[in-house]
Design an enzyme around this catalytic site. Structure first.
Site, PDB file in Angstrom:
ATOM      1  N   ASP A 139      54.680   6.289   9.500  1.00 20.53           N
ATOM      2  CA  ASP A 139      55.295   5.787  10.723  1.00 20.53           C
ATOM      3  C   ASP A 139      56.635   6.486  10.952  1.00 20.53           C
ATOM      4  O   ASP A 139      57.289   6.907   9.998  1.00 20.53           O
ATOM      5  CB  ASP A 139      55.565   4.278  10.597  1.00 20.53           C
ATOM      6  CG  ASP A 139      54.303   3.439  10.694  1.00 20.53           C
ATOM      7  OD1 ASP A 139      53.224   3.989  10.970  1.00 20.53           O
ATOM      8  OD2 ASP A 139      54.406   2.213  10.498  1.00 20.53           O
ATOM      9  N   ARG A 189      50.065  11.333  15.449  1.00 22.55           N
ATOM     10  CA  ARG A 189      50.056  10.126  16.279  1.00 22.55           C
ATOM     11  C   ARG A 189      51.189  10.256  17.316  1.00 22.55           C
ATOM     12  O   ARG A 189      52.333  10.474  16.949  1.00 22.55           O
ATOM     13  CB  ARG A 189      50.292   8.874  15.432  1.00 22.55           C
ATOM     14  CG  ARG A 189      50.401   7.604  16.276  1.00 22.55           C
ATOM     15  CD  ARG A 189      50.994   6.442  15.497  1.00 22.55           C
ATOM     16  NE  ARG A 189      50.136   5.982  14.426  1.00 22.55           N
ATOM     17  CZ  ARG A 189      50.585   5.206  13.415  1.00 22.55           C
ATOM     18  NH1 ARG A 189      51.848   4.847  13.347  1.00 22.55           N
ATOM     19  NH2 ARG A 189      49.752   4.810  12.489  1.00 22.55           N
ATOM     20  N   THR A 231      48.875   4.099  22.344  1.00 21.44           N
ATOM     21  CA  THR A 231      49.480   3.454  23.512  1.00 21.44           C
ATOM     22  C   THR A 231      48.543   2.374  24.024  1.00 21.44           C
ATOM     23  O   THR A 231      47.332   2.446  23.814  1.00 21.44           O
ATOM     24  CB  THR A 231      49.761   4.473  24.639  1.00 21.44           C
ATOM     25  OG1 THR A 231      50.429   3.798  25.717  1.00 21.44           O
ATOM     26  CG2 THR A 231      48.493   5.115  25.181  1.00 21.44           C
TER      27      THR A 231
HETATM   28  C1  LIG Z   1      48.914   2.400  16.672  1.00 24.09           C
HETATM   29  C2  LIG Z   1      50.359   2.383  17.013  1.00 24.09           C
HETATM   30  C3  LIG Z   1      51.276   2.903  16.105  1.00 24.09           C
HETATM   31  C4  LIG Z   1      52.629   2.922  16.404  1.00 24.09           C
HETATM   32  N1  LIG Z   1      53.500   3.520  15.533  1.00 24.09           N
HETATM   33  C5  LIG Z   1      54.803   3.619  15.873  1.00 24.09           C
HETATM   34  C6  LIG Z   1      55.729   4.330  15.053  1.00 24.09           C
HETATM   35  O1  LIG Z   1      55.397   4.862  13.991  1.00 24.09           O
HETATM   36  N2  LIG Z   1      57.014   4.409  15.473  1.00 24.09           N
HETATM   37  C7  LIG Z   1      57.442   3.833  16.645  1.00 24.09           C
HETATM   38  O2  LIG Z   1      58.618   3.965  16.996  1.00 24.09           O
HETATM   39  N3  LIG Z   1      56.581   3.150  17.432  1.00 24.09           N
HETATM   40  C8  LIG Z   1      55.293   3.027  17.079  1.00 24.09           C
HETATM   41  N4  LIG Z   1      54.435   2.345  17.901  1.00 24.09           N
HETATM   42  C9  LIG Z   1      54.980   1.513  19.008  1.00 24.09           C
HETATM   43  C10 LIG Z   1      55.127   2.335  20.275  1.00 24.09           C
HETATM   44  O3  LIG Z   1      56.144   3.289  20.108  1.00 24.09           O
HETATM   45  C11 LIG Z   1      55.465   1.427  21.457  1.00 24.09           C
HETATM   46  O4  LIG Z   1      56.650   0.739  21.202  1.00 24.09           O
HETATM   47  C12 LIG Z   1      54.380   0.415  21.785  1.00 24.09           C
HETATM   48  O5  LIG Z   1      53.102   0.933  21.558  1.00 24.09           O
HETATM   49  C13 LIG Z   1      54.469   0.003  23.253  1.00 24.09           C
HETATM   50  O6  LIG Z   1      54.288   1.122  24.071  1.00 24.09           O
HETATM   51  P1  LIG Z   1      52.996   1.378  24.985  1.00 24.09           P
HETATM   52  O7  LIG Z   1      52.665   2.814  24.881  1.00 24.09           O
HETATM   53  O8  LIG Z   1      51.921   0.470  24.601  1.00 24.09           O
HETATM   54  O9  LIG Z   1      53.482   1.153  26.459  1.00 24.09           O
HETATM   55  P2  LIG Z   1      54.315   0.018  27.203  1.00 24.09           P
HETATM   56  O10 LIG Z   1      54.973   0.742  28.324  1.00 24.09           O
HETATM   57  O11 LIG Z   1      55.163  -0.781  26.262  1.00 24.09           O
HETATM   58  O12 LIG Z   1      53.195  -0.961  27.711  1.00 24.09           O
HETATM   59  C14 LIG Z   1      52.183  -0.588  28.597  1.00 24.09           C
HETATM   60  C15 LIG Z   1      51.291  -1.807  28.832  1.00 24.09           C
HETATM   61  O13 LIG Z   1      50.642  -2.180  27.623  1.00 24.09           O
HETATM   62  C16 LIG Z   1      50.596  -3.608  27.483  1.00 24.09           C
HETATM   63  N5  LIG Z   1      51.424  -4.016  26.312  1.00 24.09           N
HETATM   64  C17 LIG Z   1      52.311  -3.253  25.650  1.00 24.09           C
HETATM   65  N6  LIG Z   1      52.860  -3.925  24.610  1.00 24.09           N
HETATM   66  C18 LIG Z   1      52.320  -5.164  24.626  1.00 24.09           C
HETATM   67  C19 LIG Z   1      52.495  -6.311  23.807  1.00 24.09           C
HETATM   68  N7  LIG Z   1      53.318  -6.326  22.747  1.00 24.09           N
HETATM   69  N8  LIG Z   1      51.775  -7.424  24.106  1.00 24.09           N
HETATM   70  C20 LIG Z   1      50.898  -7.402  25.154  1.00 24.09           C
HETATM   71  N9  LIG Z   1      50.699  -6.328  25.962  1.00 24.09           N
HETATM   72  C21 LIG Z   1      51.400  -5.211  25.711  1.00 24.09           C
HETATM   73  C22 LIG Z   1      51.133  -4.137  28.775  1.00 24.09           C
HETATM   74  O14 LIG Z   1      50.066  -4.288  29.673  1.00 24.09           O
HETATM   75  C23 LIG Z   1      52.051  -3.043  29.254  1.00 24.09           C
HETATM   76  O15 LIG Z   1      52.267  -3.048  30.632  1.00 24.09           O
HETATM   77  C24 LIG Z   1      53.081   2.361  17.639  1.00 24.09           C
HETATM   78  C25 LIG Z   1      52.162   1.863  18.555  1.00 24.09           C
HETATM   79  C26 LIG Z   1      50.826   1.877  18.269  1.00 24.09           C
HETATM   80  C27 LIG Z   1      49.870   1.370  19.291  1.00 24.09           C
END
Ligand SMILES: Cc1cc2nc3c(=O)[nH]c(=O)nc-3n(C[C@H](O)[C@H](O)[C@H](O)COP(=O)(O)OP(=O)(O)OC[C@H]3O[C@@H](n4cnc5c(N)ncnc54)[C@H](O)[C@@H]3O)c2cc1C
Length: 313
Positions: A139, A189, A231
Site C-alpha cells: 500500500d 495499483r 476505484t
Molecule cells: C483496492 C483499493 C486499494 C487502495 N489502496 C490505497 C493505497 O494503497 N493508498 C491510498 O492512499 N489509497 C488507497 N485506496 C483508497 C483510494 O485512494 C481512495 O481514497 C478511495 O478508493 C476513494 O476513491 P474512489 O476512486 O473510489 O473515488 P471517489 O471520488 O472517492 O468516489 C467515487 C464514488 O464511489 C463511491 N464511494 C467512494 N467511497 C465510498 C465509500 N467509502 N462508501 C460508499 N461509497 C463510496 C461513491 O459513489 C462516490 O461518488 C485504495 C482503494 C481501493 C479501492
C-alpha cells in the site's frame, strides 16, 4: 481526494489519539465497521474471502494497523501476516487471495533504521507469500514515504517480480512514476489517494484528481504492465472498460479493485461481465484510521457511524 473542510476535519480526527481511544474503547456497535472490515480474526478473513471466492471475486487482505512505533509491534505485524498466509494456504485460498501490506506497519517509521527494518520484514512476508503461491501489494501511504516505499518495492521485485506497487493519482509526480514503472511484468495499483496532502505535491480539487487519474490510467493501460484499477468511481470504471477494450487487454492483464463494503453490487456486475475483480479486505482490531479515511471519502457515512455509536455505546 479533494481537500474539502469536512474531509480535512475527518482526516485530522483520524490522527487524533484521544478521539481514537474514546471511540475504539467504547462498547460500540460493529454495524458500520462490519460492513467495511472482515472481522478481528483470521477465521473471519477465511469466511469472508471464501464467500467472495464463491461469488467469483478475488481478494487482497490487509491486517489493520499502521505507524508502529516499537520494533516489537512491527514483528507482531509480520507474525500475523505469516499466520494469515499459512491459514489461506491451509484453506486452499491462495489462488484467489493475496495480501496488502503497509510499510509503516512493519517498521518504516521507526527512528533510525526504520527503512532497513521495513525492508527485511517485508522480505519475510514476500518469502512466505511466494512459498504458499501468492503475492503481496505494498500500500502507499502519505507523500513523505513515496520514494522510500517505491525503493523497497524495487528491491523486493528483484527476488519477487510479482510484488505490486501502488501509485496515487492525486500526486503530481504520478504520471512520471507510471512511465518509469510501466514495464512488462510490473503490477501497478492505481488509486486516487486517501491522505491529506499539500498543494505543492498533490492535486486537491476533485476534477483535477479525476483528470490526473484518467491520464495515468491511459498511460498504464497503454503500457505492458498489469493494471490494477482501484476505484469505485462509476465514470472512471466506464472509461477503464472502454480503454481495456480499445487496448485489447487480455483479462489476466488487469483487475478492477474495490474496498470491502463499497459498491458490492458493482463488484459482482464487473465479475459477471468477465473482468477480474479483487476486493480489499481489512481485518483486525486496529480499524480506527482505516474507518476514518473511508468516512472522509463519503461524509454521509459519518452520520451513520456516529448514530450507531450513540445508539449502542
Ligand atoms: C483496492 C483499493 C486499494 C487502495 N489502496 C490505497 C493505497 O494503497 N493508498 C491510498 O492512499 N489509497 C488507497 N485506496 C483508497 C483510494 O485512494 C481512495 O481514497 C478511495 O478508493 C476513494 O476513491 P474512489 O476512486 O473510489 O473515488 P471517489 O471520488 O472517492 O468516489 C467515487 C464514488 O464511489 C463511491 N464511494 C467512494 N467511497 C465510498 C465509500 N467509502 N462508501 C460508499 N461509497 C463510496 C461513491 O459513489 C462516490 O461518488 C485504495 C482503494 C481501493 C479501492
Amino acid at each position: 481526494m479533494p481537500n474539502s473542510p469536512v474531509r480535512s476535519l475527518i482526516l485530522a480526527a483520524s490522527r487524533n489519539p484521544n478521539l481514537r481511544d474514546a471511540l475504539v474503547g467504547a462498547p460500540i456497535t460493529r454495524d458500520v465497521v462490519k460492513r467495511y472490515i472482515a472481522g478481528e480474526t483470521i477465521a473471519d478473513v477465511i469466511e469472508c474471502t471464501r464467500a467472495l471466492a464463491a461469488d467469483g471475486l478475488l481478494a487482497t487482505v490487509d491486517r489493520l494497523g499502521e505507524d508502529v512505533l516499537e520494533e516489537q509491534d512491527a514483528a507482531n505485524t509480520v507474525r500475523d501476516y505469516l499466520d494469515l498466509l499459512d491459514a489461506l494456504a491451509a484453506e486452499g485460498l491462495t489462488d484467489s487471495v493475496e495480501v496488502s501490506v503497509k510499510l509503516s506497519a512493519v517498521g518504516q517509521s521507526l527512528p533510525g533504521h526504520g527503512q532497513q527494518i521495513a525492508l527485511e520484514n517485508a522480505r519475510t512476508i514476500c518469502e512466505r507469500a511466494a512459498a504458499v503461491g501468492t503475492t503481496v501489494t505494498f500500500d502507499m501511504e502519505d507523500h513523505t514515504t513515496t520514494d522510500a516505499t517505491l525503493d523497497i518495492v524495487n528491491q523486493l521485485r528483484v527476488q519477487f517480480p510479482s510484488v505490486a506497487a501502488v501509485l496515487q493519482a492525486y500526486l503530481r509526480r504520478t504520471e512520471s512514476d507510471v512511465a518509469s514503472l510501466g514495464y512488462s511484468g510490473s503490477r501497478i495499483r492505481l488509486c486516487k489517494g486517501a491522505y491529506k496532502e499539500p498543494d505543492e505535491v498533490a492535486f486537491t480539487s476533485r476534477s483535477d484528481i479525476d483528470k490526473s487519474y484518467v491520464r495515468c490510467l491511459r498511460a498504464l493501460l497503454a503500457s505492458p504492465a498489469t493494471a490494477l484499477i482501484a476505484t469505485h468511481d462509476p465514470r472512471i470504471v466506464d472509461i477503464a472498460s472502454s480503454l481495456i477494450a480499445r487496448e485489447h487487454r487480455a483479462s489476466d492483464t488487469y483487475e478492477f479493485q474495490m474496498l470491502l463494503g463499497v459498491r458490492p453490487a458493482e463488484q459482482r456486475r464487473l465479475a459477471a461481465d468477465g473482468h477480474r475483480v479483487r476486493v480489499y479486505v481489512p481485518y483486525g482490531s486496529d480499524w480506527y484510521g482505516y474507518m476514518m479515511r473511508r468516512m472522509a471519502e463519503k461524509p454521509a457515512n459519518l452520520a451513520l457511524f456516529i448514530r450507531s455509536l450513540a445508539s449502542k455505546g
